[in-house]
Structure formats: C-alpha cells, structure tokens
Motif scaffolding. Structure first.
Motif, PDB file in Angstrom:
ATOM      1  N   CYS A  21       0.623  -1.117   0.051  1.00 35.88           N
ATOM      2  CA  CYS A  21      -0.048   0.092  -0.047  1.00 35.88           C
ATOM      3  C   CYS A  21       0.824   1.373  -0.120  1.00 35.88           C
ATOM      4  N   ALA A  22       0.030   2.413  -0.531  1.00 39.62           N
ATOM      5  CA  ALA A  22       0.995   3.621  -0.453  1.00 39.62           C
ATOM      6  C   ALA A  22       1.354   3.976   1.043  1.00 39.62           C
ATOM      7  N   GLY A  23       2.526   4.619   1.072  1.00 36.83           N
ATOM      8  CA  GLY A  23       3.049   4.865   2.348  1.00 36.83           C
ATOM      9  C   GLY A  23       4.338   4.058   2.615  1.00 36.83           C
ATOM     10  N   SER A  24       4.636   2.851   1.909  1.00 45.04           N
ATOM     11  CA  SER A  24       5.522   2.053   2.479  1.00 45.04           C
ATOM     12  C   SER A  24       6.937   2.732   1.983  1.00 45.04           C
ATOM     13  N   ASP A  25       7.998   2.338   2.647  1.00 43.46           N
ATOM     14  CA  ASP A  25       9.140   2.887   2.170  1.00 43.46           C
ATOM     15  C   ASP A  25       9.660   2.626   1.062  1.00 43.46           C
ATOM     16  N   PRO A  26      10.014   3.621   0.190  1.00 38.33           N
ATOM     17  CA  PRO A  26      10.424   3.630  -1.186  1.00 38.33           C
ATOM     18  C   PRO A  26      11.813   3.151  -1.542  1.00 38.33           C
ATOM     19  N   ILE A  27      12.626   3.012  -0.496  1.00 39.69           N
ATOM     20  CA  ILE A  27      13.833   2.058  -0.882  1.00 39.69           C
ATOM     21  C   ILE A  27      13.623   0.747  -0.935  1.00 39.69           C
ATOM     22  N   LEU A  28      12.178   0.250  -0.893  1.00 38.23           N
ATOM     23  CA  LEU A  28      11.949  -1.157  -0.960  1.00 38.23           C
ATOM     24  C   LEU A  28      11.462  -1.433  -2.635  1.00 38.23           C
ATOM     25  N   ASN A  29      11.658  -0.478  -3.198  1.00 38.53           N
ATOM     26  CA  ASN A  29      11.085  -0.606  -4.884  1.00 38.53           C
ATOM     27  C   ASN A  29       9.742  -0.968  -4.841  1.00 38.53           C
ATOM     28  N   VAL A  30       8.956   0.013  -4.161  1.00 40.97           N
ATOM     29  CA  VAL A  30       7.404  -0.337  -4.002  1.00 40.97           C
ATOM     30  C   VAL A  30       6.742  -0.033  -5.277  1.00 40.97           C
ATOM     31  N   ARG A  31       5.766  -0.876  -5.361  1.00 48.43           N
ATOM     32  CA  ARG A  31       4.777  -0.624  -6.462  1.00 48.43           C
ATOM     33  C   ARG A  31       3.299  -0.390  -5.921  1.00 48.43           C
ATOM     34  N   PRO A  32       3.280   0.676  -5.473  1.00 47.08           N
ATOM     35  CA  PRO A  32       1.768   0.695  -4.752  1.00 47.08           C
ATOM     36  C   PRO A  32       0.566   0.252  -5.401  1.00 47.08           C
ATOM     37  N   ILE A  33      -0.321  -0.523  -4.813  1.00 46.39           N
ATOM     38  CA  ILE A  33      -1.448  -1.198  -5.367  1.00 46.39           C
ATOM     39  C   ILE A  33      -2.821  -0.729  -4.705  1.00 46.39           C
ATOM     40  N   LEU A  34      -2.739  -0.091  -3.696  1.00 49.16           N
ATOM     41  CA  LEU A  34      -3.702   0.453  -2.837  1.00 49.16           C
ATOM     42  C   LEU A  34      -3.268   1.987  -2.180  1.00 49.16           C
ATOM     43  N   CYS A  35      -4.165   2.975  -2.571  1.00 48.08           N
ATOM     44  CA  CYS A  35      -3.982   4.155  -1.736  1.00 48.08           C
ATOM     45  C   CYS A  35      -5.305   4.617  -1.842  1.00 48.08           C
ATOM     46  N   GLU A  36      -5.671   5.832  -1.087  1.00 48.84           N
ATOM     47  CA  GLU A  36      -7.075   6.615  -0.880  1.00 48.84           C
ATOM     48  C   GLU A  36      -7.218   6.792  -2.466  1.00 48.84           C
ATOM     49  N   ASP A  37      -6.484   7.500  -3.360  1.00 52.23           N
ATOM     50  CA  ASP A  37      -7.104   7.775  -4.700  1.00 52.23           C
ATOM     51  C   ASP A  37      -7.254   6.737  -5.691  1.00 52.23           C
ATOM     52  N   ASP A  38      -6.865   5.408  -5.050  1.00 52.99           N
ATOM     53  CA  ASP A  38      -6.998   4.152  -5.973  1.00 52.99           C
ATOM     54  C   ASP A  38      -8.155   3.425  -6.037  1.00 52.99           C
ATOM     55  N   TYR A  39      -9.050   3.945  -5.237  1.00 52.83           N
ATOM     56  CA  TYR A  39     -10.113   3.104  -4.587  1.00 52.83           C
ATOM     57  C   TYR A  39     -11.060   2.949  -5.828  1.00 52.83           C
ATOM     58  N   HIS A  40     -11.467   1.829  -6.323  1.00 53.36           N
ATOM     59  CA  HIS A  40     -12.622   1.352  -7.248  1.00 53.36           C
ATOM     60  C   HIS A  40     -13.508   2.128  -6.973  1.00 53.36           C
ATOM     61  N   PRO A  41     -14.613   2.665  -7.717  1.00 51.37           N
ATOM     62  CA  PRO A  41     -15.989   3.095  -7.205  1.00 51.37           C
ATOM     63  C   PRO A  41     -16.632   2.451  -6.458  1.00 51.37           C
ATOM     64  N   ILE A  42     -16.859   0.971  -6.507  1.00 53.80           N
ATOM     65  CA  ILE A  42     -17.646   0.019  -5.961  1.00 53.80           C
ATOM     66  C   ILE A  42     -17.081   0.022  -4.560  1.00 53.80           C
ATOM     67  N   THR A  43     -15.555   0.373  -4.188  1.00 57.46           N
ATOM     68  CA  THR A  43     -15.006   0.329  -2.818  1.00 57.46           C
ATOM     69  C   THR A  43     -15.184   1.405  -2.176  1.00 57.46           C
ATOM     70  N   SER A  44     -15.562   2.776  -2.577  1.00 60.63           N
ATOM     71  CA  SER A  44     -15.504   3.899  -2.049  1.00 60.63           C
ATOM     72  C   SER A  44     -16.149   4.071  -0.923  1.00 60.63           C
ATOM     73  N   SER A  45     -16.321   5.194  -0.106  1.00 58.89           N
ATOM     74  CA  SER A  45     -16.833   5.444   1.081  1.00 58.89           C
ATOM     75  C   SER A  45     -18.351   5.381   0.857  1.00 58.89           C
ATOM     76  N   GLN A  46     -19.081   5.356  -0.221  1.00 60.55           N
ATOM     77  CA  GLN A  46     -20.352   5.179  -0.584  1.00 60.55           C
ATOM     78  C   GLN A  46     -20.776   3.710  -0.235  1.00 60.55           C
ATOM     79  N   PHE A  47     -19.819   2.678  -0.004  1.00 63.71           N
ATOM     80  CA  PHE A  47     -20.124   1.283  -0.125  1.00 63.71           C
ATOM     81  C   PHE A  47     -20.881   1.291   1.335  1.00 63.71           C
TER      82      PHE A  47
END
Length: 365
Positions: free
Chosen positions: A44-70
């Motif tokens: 997830c976003a916020g992980s240490d970048p020295i680890l060569n991170v590929r973020p797969i989940l952050c606040e801006d990446d939520y699919h519409p079905i998974t947003s706060s409206q769910f």
C-alpha cells in the motif's frame, strides 16, 4: 532473480513497524535487494520507497464500488477495496515477467488466482488456519503450483490438513541491530507489541501487579475498544504506557528490562517479539500458546499454562533470574535474518529452476 513480493495491505511496510509481519516484509525485501535480486514490492501507499515499492492501494486508487459510499453490512469497505486491489494485481502481474511471486498477503485472492499467472508462487502462512485461506488453499491443491512455508513447526502442524507439504522457515531479525545488554538494571519488566485483544496486555498488567513489578508498555493501540475497556481501567502508577517507540528506544527499553512479558491469547504462529527480546539478552515470561513453547527453552523463558495470571506472575519473577547470555545465544542460533533469507533464496532458486526446465521441455516439444 526477479522476485515480486506481495505484502498485506492493512499497514504500510515502513518504520516504525505496526507488527511482526511488517518487519518481516521489510527485512526480507531489503536483504534480497542487497543480494542483487530484482525485487518489486506490491504494497500500500506509504511504504518505504527504498524497497522498490509498486503501490497497489491508496486513497486515490479506490475502485468506485469500494469507495466510502459502499454500504454493505456484510463486507467492510476495507475488505472490498483490498479484494479489488489484489484481483487487479494478479490480472496484471505477468507484465512484470517475474521468476517468483512471494506471497505474504494473508489474503485468499493471490492463492485463488495463482493458476492464472505464469510465475510460480511461494506463500507464507503467517497465521493459524483461517476460513478464507483454508478454502483458497484447498481449491489450489488441484493445481499444486504453490509452495507453502510456515513460520514455525507448531503453525505447520495447524495447517497440515490443508498444506501437508509445508516447509518451515523461522522468522529472523537483524541481530547486529539489536544490542545485547548483559545486565537487567532497569528495575522494571517490559511488554511490547500491538495493543490488541490477541496480544493479551490485560493479562500482563494483572500478572505484573501480582509479581510486584513496574511494567513499561511500548506499542500502538490497534483496537480502541479493547484499550478503553480492558486496559485503561487497569492502569495505575506501576504501569507506564509509552506509545510507539522507534528501534533505538525499543532496544534500550527491552535491554534494561528484567524480563519481557509475552501474552498471546491466540495460537501465535511465531512471535517476533520473542526473537527481539532474546537478542537483547532479556528472558521471556509468557503464556504457553502457539509457537512460544518451541521458540524458548528452560534457559531462556518461563511459561505458564493458560491465562492464569498468578502463575504468570511467578514466571515473571523466575524469568528475571535467567542467564542473559543464554538468551542472546539462542537468538543467534535460531533467529538470524541472514539464515532466514538464505532459506528463502534457496527455495526461490529451486522453483525458478523448475520453471525454466518446464519451459525448455515445452519449447522442445
């Protein structure tokens, strides 16, 4: 090798660590990179970048079905967003042309979708059997493309009906980063970890009072209800809550303590806190659940049966008399992170060679 490490998504893989799984993922990723492997960390976003991170989940990446409206009462937003993040990852992961997928997600999706990707997978069983993983592993056995690893022999036995060919590789820590303290001159005992019902801080507080010992507590509150109902009412001047501590502070606090109190209220699959305490030279007083009886011996810890706080109080007093050098030596024997990485690296090499041999046979035919 090109290794894709799938992290769990509850917390970022960054210091200070929220728990043992974050520390494990950080350490093995960092060391595989240092050994020259091409590593991608899917986290997830916020992980240490020295680890060569590929973020797969952050606040801006939520699919519409998974947003706060769910608004489903059955499934939380966190559950659904995590599900979609892993599904999307597994749909796209072949584009990274990995030799091995190293799955530490604690999630059923990578297991269920493992037959759809090219790279072989190693999945670490960091927990006792839980419903979703049991079902996923049972179904995956029809394909048999995953190698399973447990972090302790006791946890492997718990999984034997689902992953009977499970390897055992103990978790490790960077022993050089944990200073050894030959004297317990602090005049207190220590409890550290997440403040959560599974970790049993309430039992440690009761036992410390019965033993007549002051206790310092280091760790983040991960269950507010538990903290408010079970911890706050038990606090007095003998219990000092320190909150989350950085590594240097934690090393010093544990090192000066007479004993580390470890109180699992579930079948603890490993317990990195055991390794960290012993590395500091601090003996353990705890509850004989999960892996603890297998990680400690009579020279390094005293364990009570069940949640008998009077017996635990006696263990606290007895543990403080154990030889601290014996504790450090056991940590060096069992919990060296480099030995852990050696074992995983050998397993990755074995299955990646198998993958290449299968490809050669397919090309020839």
């Amino acid at each position: 090798m090109k290794i894709g490490i799938i992290a769990h998504l509850k917390y970022p893989i960054n210091k200070p660590f929220m728990g043992g799984l974050e520390a494990f993922t950080y350490d093995i990723c960092q060391r595989l990179l240092a050994r020259g492997h091409d590593v991608l960390l899917y986290a997830c976003a916020g992980s240490d970048p020295i680890l060569n991170v590929r973020p797969i989940l952050c606040e801006d990446d939520y699919h519409p079905i998974t947003s706060s409206q769910f608004t489903s009462r059955q499934l939380s937003t966190e559950y659904i967003s995590t599900h979609h993040a892993y599904v999307e990852l597994m749909q796209e992961i072949d584009k990274d042309e990995l030799d091995v997928i190293f799955n530490n997600s604690l999630n059923y999706v990578p297991i269920m979708m493992s037959a759809l990707v090219k790279a072989p997978m190693v999945t670490v069983l960091h927990t006792p059997p839980i419903f979703e993983l049991k079902n996923a592993i049972r179904r995956e056995q029809y394909h048999g493309r995953i190698k399973y690893v447990s972090v302790s022999a006791s946890n492997a036995r718990n999984w034997k009906d689902y992953a009977p060919q499970c390897n055992v590789i103990h978790n490790g820590i960077d022993l050089a980063a944990w200073q050894f303290y030959p004297e317990n001159d602090g005049g207190y005992i220590m409890w550290f970890g997440r403040i959560h019902p599974d970790k049993g801080l309430h039992l440690a507080i009761e036992a410390a009072k019965l033993a007549g010992k002051k206790m310092k507590v280091a760790g983040a509150i991960s269950d507010a209800h538990y903290y408010e109902t079970e911890i706050l009412p038990r606090l007095d001047e003998s219990i000092e809550l320190l909150g989350p501590c950085d590594h240097r502070q934690l090393n010093e606090l544990i090192g000066h303590a007479e004993a580390a109190v470890i109180t699992p209220c579930w079948e603890e699959p490993f317990g990195l806190v055991v390794a960290e305490a012993l590395a500091c030279g601090t003996p353990v007083a705890g509850i004989a659940k999960g892996a603890l009886p297998y990680l400690l011996d009579e020279r390094t810890g005293k364990l009570c049966s069940g949640d008998n706080v009077q017996e635990l109080g006696d263990c606290i007093l007895a543990a403080g008399q154990l030889d601290r050098l014996d504790c450090r030596q056991r940590a060096e024997e069992l919990f060296d992170v480099e030995k852990m990485v050696d074992s995983y690296e050998a397993l990755f090499n074995k299955i990646s060679i198998g993958k290449r041999e299968m490809k050669i046979k397919a090309d020839v035919s």
